[in-house]
Write a protein that holds these residues in place. Sequence first.
Motif, mmCIF file in Angstrom:
data_model
loop_
_atom_site.group_PDB
_atom_site.id
_atom_site.type_symbol
_atom_site.label_atom_id
_atom_site.label_comp_id
_atom_site.label_asym_id
_atom_site.label_seq_id
_atom_site.Cartn_x
_atom_site.Cartn_y
_atom_site.Cartn_z
ATOM 1 N N ALA A 165 -44.271 29.170 98.852
ATOM 2 C CA ALA A 165 -45.402 28.184 98.981
ATOM 3 C C ALA A 165 -44.754 27.020 98.385
ATOM 4 O O ALA A 165 -45.269 25.968 98.524
ATOM 5 C CB ALA A 165 -46.460 28.799 98.695
ATOM 6 N N LYS A 166 -44.141 27.078 97.083
ATOM 7 C CA LYS A 166 -43.900 25.996 96.193
ATOM 8 C C LYS A 166 -42.624 25.316 96.714
ATOM 9 O O LYS A 166 -42.411 24.304 96.108
ATOM 10 C CB LYS A 166 -43.981 26.617 94.754
ATOM 11 C CG LYS A 166 -45.302 27.036 94.224
ATOM 12 C CD LYS A 166 -45.211 27.615 92.866
ATOM 13 C CE LYS A 166 -46.622 28.167 92.401
ATOM 14 N NZ LYS A 166 -47.510 27.066 92.469
ATOM 15 N N LYS A 167 -41.883 25.921 97.401
ATOM 16 C CA LYS A 167 -40.636 25.325 97.749
ATOM 17 C C LYS A 167 -40.845 23.701 98.419
ATOM 18 O O LYS A 167 -40.162 22.881 98.103
ATOM 19 C CB LYS A 167 -40.102 26.255 98.864
ATOM 20 C CG LYS A 167 -38.621 25.886 98.906
ATOM 21 C CD LYS A 167 -37.549 26.432 97.630
ATOM 22 C CE LYS A 167 -36.288 25.878 97.829
ATOM 23 N NZ LYS A 167 -35.551 26.013 96.493
ATOM 24 N N ALA A 168 -41.648 23.727 99.706
ATOM 25 C CA ALA A 168 -41.579 22.467 100.227
ATOM 26 C C ALA A 168 -42.288 21.490 99.266
ATOM 27 O O ALA A 168 -41.833 20.356 99.254
ATOM 28 C CB ALA A 168 -42.400 22.705 101.419
ATOM 29 N N PRO A 169 -43.365 21.676 98.532
ATOM 30 C CA PRO A 169 -44.077 20.703 97.942
ATOM 31 C C PRO A 169 -42.899 20.292 96.634
ATOM 32 O O PRO A 169 -43.068 19.067 96.276
ATOM 33 C CB PRO A 169 -45.362 21.075 97.214
ATOM 34 C CG PRO A 169 -45.527 22.504 97.599
ATOM 35 C CD PRO A 169 -44.490 22.698 98.717
ATOM 36 N N GLY A 170 -42.260 21.308 96.096
ATOM 37 C CA GLY A 170 -41.421 20.924 94.944
ATOM 38 C C GLY A 170 -40.140 20.108 95.643
ATOM 39 O O GLY A 170 -39.681 19.005 95.002
ATOM 40 N N GLU A 171 -39.599 20.393 96.669
ATOM 41 C CA GLU A 171 -38.608 19.396 97.109
ATOM 42 C C GLU A 171 -39.231 18.208 97.669
ATOM 43 O O GLU A 171 -38.579 17.131 97.406
ATOM 44 C CB GLU A 171 -37.962 20.373 98.454
ATOM 45 C CG GLU A 171 -37.299 21.409 98.469
ATOM 46 C CD GLU A 171 -35.835 21.296 97.552
ATOM 47 O OE1 GLU A 171 -35.593 19.929 97.444
ATOM 48 O OE2 GLU A 171 -35.352 22.407 97.180
ATOM 49 N N ALA A 172 -40.362 17.939 98.249
ATOM 50 C CA ALA A 172 -41.031 16.548 98.368
ATOM 51 C C ALA A 172 -41.137 15.890 97.090
ATOM 52 O O ALA A 172 -40.776 14.727 97.131
ATOM 53 C CB ALA A 172 -42.377 17.127 99.013
ATOM 54 N N ALA A 173 -41.475 16.508 95.975
ATOM 55 C CA ALA A 173 -41.700 15.826 94.930
ATOM 56 C C ALA A 173 -40.195 15.401 94.170
ATOM 57 O O ALA A 173 -40.034 14.148 93.969
ATOM 58 C CB ALA A 173 -42.090 16.701 93.396
ATOM 59 N N GLU A 206 -33.026 23.594 88.450
ATOM 60 C CA GLU A 206 -32.379 24.489 89.285
ATOM 61 C C GLU A 206 -32.830 26.062 88.652
ATOM 62 O O GLU A 206 -32.585 27.068 89.606
ATOM 63 C CB GLU A 206 -30.850 24.297 88.913
ATOM 64 C CG GLU A 206 -30.499 22.891 89.327
ATOM 65 C CD GLU A 206 -28.987 22.807 89.765
ATOM 66 O OE1 GLU A 206 -28.319 23.973 89.483
ATOM 67 O OE2 GLU A 206 -28.750 21.607 90.273
ATOM 68 N N GLU A 207 -33.341 25.993 87.727
ATOM 69 C CA GLU A 207 -33.777 27.351 87.001
ATOM 70 C C GLU A 207 -34.913 27.911 87.977
ATOM 71 O O GLU A 207 -35.372 28.962 87.792
ATOM 72 C CB GLU A 207 -34.022 27.296 85.615
ATOM 73 C CG GLU A 207 -32.791 26.930 84.635
ATOM 74 C CD GLU A 207 -33.144 26.753 83.076
ATOM 75 O OE1 GLU A 207 -32.182 26.282 82.503
ATOM 76 O OE2 GLU A 207 -34.291 27.035 83.054
ATOM 77 N N GLY A 208 -35.604 26.973 88.509
ATOM 78 C CA GLY A 208 -37.021 27.144 89.424
ATOM 79 C C GLY A 208 -36.453 27.341 90.918
ATOM 80 O O GLY A 208 -37.064 27.525 91.813
ATOM 81 N N GLY A 209 -35.158 27.187 91.032
ATOM 82 C CA GLY A 209 -34.483 27.456 92.300
ATOM 83 C C GLY A 209 -34.366 26.096 93.295
ATOM 84 O O GLY A 209 -34.183 26.232 94.265
ATOM 85 N N PHE A 210 -34.438 24.845 92.502
ATOM 86 C CA PHE A 210 -34.353 23.784 93.127
ATOM 87 C C PHE A 210 -32.938 23.032 92.702
ATOM 88 O O PHE A 210 -32.722 22.719 91.608
ATOM 89 C CB PHE A 210 -35.538 22.846 92.708
ATOM 90 C CG PHE A 210 -36.903 23.310 93.221
ATOM 91 C CD1 PHE A 210 -37.285 22.955 94.442
ATOM 92 C CD2 PHE A 210 -37.932 24.032 92.441
ATOM 93 C CE1 PHE A 210 -38.629 23.391 94.974
ATOM 94 C CE2 PHE A 210 -38.966 24.686 92.854
ATOM 95 C CZ PHE A 210 -39.345 24.083 94.028
#
Lengths: 206, 206
Positions: free
Chosen positions: B128-136, B170-174
């Motif tokens: 659920a956090k993937k898309a908003p994280g990438e948007a940020a 990157e440690e959060g998968g981004f």
Amino acid sequence: MLTLYDDPISSNGYKVRLILLLTGKPFRVVNLDILNGETRTPEFLAINPNGKIPTLVFEDGRVLSESNAILFHCAEGTDYLPSEPFKRAQVLQWLFWEQYSHEPNIATSRFLRQHRELTEDVLAMLEAKKAPGEAALALMERHLTSHIFLVAESFSIADIALYAYTHVAEEGGFALDGYSAIRAWIKRVENVPGFISMSEASGGAV
Amino acid sequence: MLTLYDDPISSNGYKVRLILLLTGKPFRVVNLDILNGETRTPEFLAINPNGKIPTLVFEDGRVLSESNAILFHCAEGTDYLPSEPFKRAQVLQWLFWEQYSHEPNIATSRFLRQHRELTEDVLAMLEAKKAPGEAALALMERHLTSHIFLVAESFSIADIALYAYTHVAEEGGFALDGYSAIRAWIKRVENVPGFISMSEASGGAV
């Protein structure tokens, strides 16, 4: 003149309308319908790449977003923001706390209940927000048991920021019955000279 | 002397260590282990009822919490916070955006991946956090494509606040591979005179 991009359903927008009205800054409003995607159009994203209201545009075209940043900027030099550095820092502490620990639980629950179908996923989200939302209210209750306003015993933008979604917390499923200090503070805020309700501030649109 | 309650695993804590080190304010650190409940003890809740680090305690006992409120307060009057009102408001805009749109996605993903078992529930939260994280990250990338630093082309606490969790995204998968402007900005931040890495700022504890 200032232009405020807003949606009357937003209490984040109400914060900005209220400080502009309290400080007597003339502004015009452009209402965008969040639910209809009007904050995600290319035209609006060119103004605020974050695609969020409230967004304030100054006469010379400068743009400011984030409701609490706008509050701070508009209150600078007025009685709604203390001048003493540590008190200002305390105001900011409440503003950041509001956006991190209060709004994502209490405001988001209100939004989901009012504007989303209560599917299993939405009910699970509401359930997950229950405990942190109650914890936020409990923290306010404890503070307001021994303080008239949030900072320096004086009405400030910290009170505006927290009033915005606290006074409609019940619409998010958070009953205020057990929070007598919060209910008394809500009345004090509403009795501040010049106070304007959310409905009045949006010209009766909500 | 200032006392900073902190946990070396927190980049919110790192923000505060960094501004204190950059501005030459002497401080002592009390490390609390978040994972072991040390921020939820009665003793610590008496200091900060919100039970969160970083918390800064002044010599006279005054307490300030919320990392970005502490950043603002400690940077006041220094080169790390502009004096011009609108630029200050822009700094605040980034600070609020960081806490609302960046940290809850990117920092929380890092925390979950590093400190929680990857159960089905945790994996769903990460998803659920993937898309908003990438948007940020995309919003930062777009801004940094045409700006050297976040506000006024000058290193400020806005950069400190965003660097804190972006440089470990990157440690959060981004992955940052696709964000060349962010990667160049990270290098510029790390080349600011007096810059101290997260590991150095916590005495090598991370």
